[in-house]
Design an enzyme around this catalytic site. Structure first.
Site, short mmCIF file in Angstrom:
data_model
loop_
_atom_site.label_atom_id
_atom_site.label_comp_id
_atom_site.label_asym_id
_atom_site.label_seq_id
_atom_site.Cartn_x
_atom_site.Cartn_y
_atom_site.Cartn_z
N SER A 1 0.82 -1.21 0.00
CA SER A 1 0.00 0.00 0.00
C SER A 1 0.86 1.27 0.00
O SER A 1 2.03 1.25 0.39
CB SER A 1 -0.92 0.01 1.22
OG SER A 1 -1.73 -1.13 1.23
N1 SAM Z 1 0.29 -5.44 4.10
C1 SAM Z 1 0.96 -5.73 2.86
C2 SAM Z 1 2.30 -5.06 2.76
O1 SAM Z 1 2.70 -4.34 3.69
O2 SAM Z 1 2.98 -5.29 1.75
C3 SAM Z 1 0.14 -5.39 1.64
C4 SAM Z 1 -1.05 -6.25 1.54
S1 SAM Z 1 -1.79 -6.37 -0.04
C5 SAM Z 1 -2.58 -4.82 -0.21
C6 SAM Z 1 -3.07 -7.51 0.44
C7 SAM Z 1 -2.58 -8.90 0.76
O3 SAM Z 1 -3.65 -9.63 1.31
C8 SAM Z 1 -2.13 -9.68 -0.48
O4 SAM Z 1 -0.81 -10.10 -0.31
C9 SAM Z 1 -3.10 -10.85 -0.54
O5 SAM Z 1 -2.53 -12.03 -1.04
C10 SAM Z 1 -3.50 -10.97 0.91
N2 SAM Z 1 -4.76 -11.67 1.16
C11 SAM Z 1 -5.93 -11.62 0.49
N3 SAM Z 1 -6.83 -12.44 1.06
C12 SAM Z 1 -6.23 -13.01 2.13
C13 SAM Z 1 -6.64 -13.93 3.14
N4 SAM Z 1 -7.86 -14.46 3.18
N5 SAM Z 1 -5.76 -14.28 4.09
C14 SAM Z 1 -4.48 -13.79 4.09
N6 SAM Z 1 -4.04 -12.91 3.17
C15 SAM Z 1 -4.90 -12.52 2.21
#
Ligand code: SAM
Length: 205
Positions: free
Chosen positions: A52
């Site tokens: 983000s």
């Molecule tokens: N917090 C992260 C960073 O600092 O880089 C960015 C997160 S990115 C916007 C959203 C993340 O949520 C993705 O890596 C995606 O694979 C993960 N995601 C989506 N659904 C999920 C779930 N049910 N459980 C765990 N992770 C999930």
């Protein structure tokens, strides 16, 4: 980044600002984006996911109102950048990522950088991480249709949960606060996140 993107937009928690000064964001982005690591926007991290925008990471962190000793759960480890920021302002950070290669890379990166209070696992974060509950703060870094019920159950008595709620394409950053059995919600701002996929998120793709 700290002055122009965070302070100028109203981020004022000194612990959060200090964390942003200390965590090297360029270590969390792919090499081809090194020049834009501190830009005012999200960046691709592979597997169709993003880290983000710095302001959004700061705002979500500030919304948790941490004092330094708390146990926090993050859903959506991605690059590990948000987890690294949280690790500077909380006691222990538990983070779940559904895409195994991202979880592995984040784990190695954070170990190399010397973090000892971040614990990562691969799995469906919509189920929470019961073993280490209750959490003082929960942060969901992907867009959800609603708050997964189990996450309410894993919140401590005075906990806060920060989550983008809405459709797959646009959401409202929302803070849910628990005061014993009472739940309060506060809408913060419009935002756009990648979808939270899983049992209590959007259906698997
Ligand atoms: N917090 C992260 C960073 O600092 O880089 C960015 C997160 S990115 C916007 C959203 C993340 O949520 C993705 O890596 C995606 O694979 C993960 N995601 C989506 N659904 C999920 C779930 N049910 N459980 C765990 N992770 C999930």
């Amino acid at each position: 980044m700290v002055q122009d993107q965070l302070i100028r937009r109203g981020i004022s928690d000194e612990k959060v600002l200090k964390a942003f000064r200390e965590v090297p964001r360029h270590k969390f982005v792919p090499e081809k984006y090194l020049d834009s690591a501190y830009g005012d926007f999200p960046l691709p991290i592979g597997e169709g996911q993003t880290v983000s925008q710095p302001y959004m990471v700061a705002l979500m962190t500030e919304c948790l109102e941490l004092s330094g000793k708390e146990t926090v759960l993050e859903i959506g480890t991605g690059s590990g950048y948000q987890a690294a920021i949280l690790a500077k302002v909380a006691g222990e950070v538990y983070s779940i990522e559904r895409i195994a290669p991202l979880a592995r890379q984040a784990q190695l990166r954070l170990k190399d950088l010397g973090y000892r209070n971040i614990h990562i696992k691969t799995g469906d974060g919509t189920m929470g991480w019961k073993e280490f509950a209750p959490y003082d703060g929960i942060i969901v870094t992907a867009a959800a249709p609603s708050v997964p019920e189990v996450l309410f159950e894993q919140m401590g008595l005075q906990a806060k949960l920060v989550i983008p709620l809405g459709t797959r394409f646009s959401q409202i950053l929302t803070v849910v606060s628990k005061h014993r059995d009472k739940i309060e919600t506060k809408e913060i701002c419009a935002c756009v996140f990648v979808p939270l996929l899983g049992k209590y998120g959007w259906g698997q793709e």
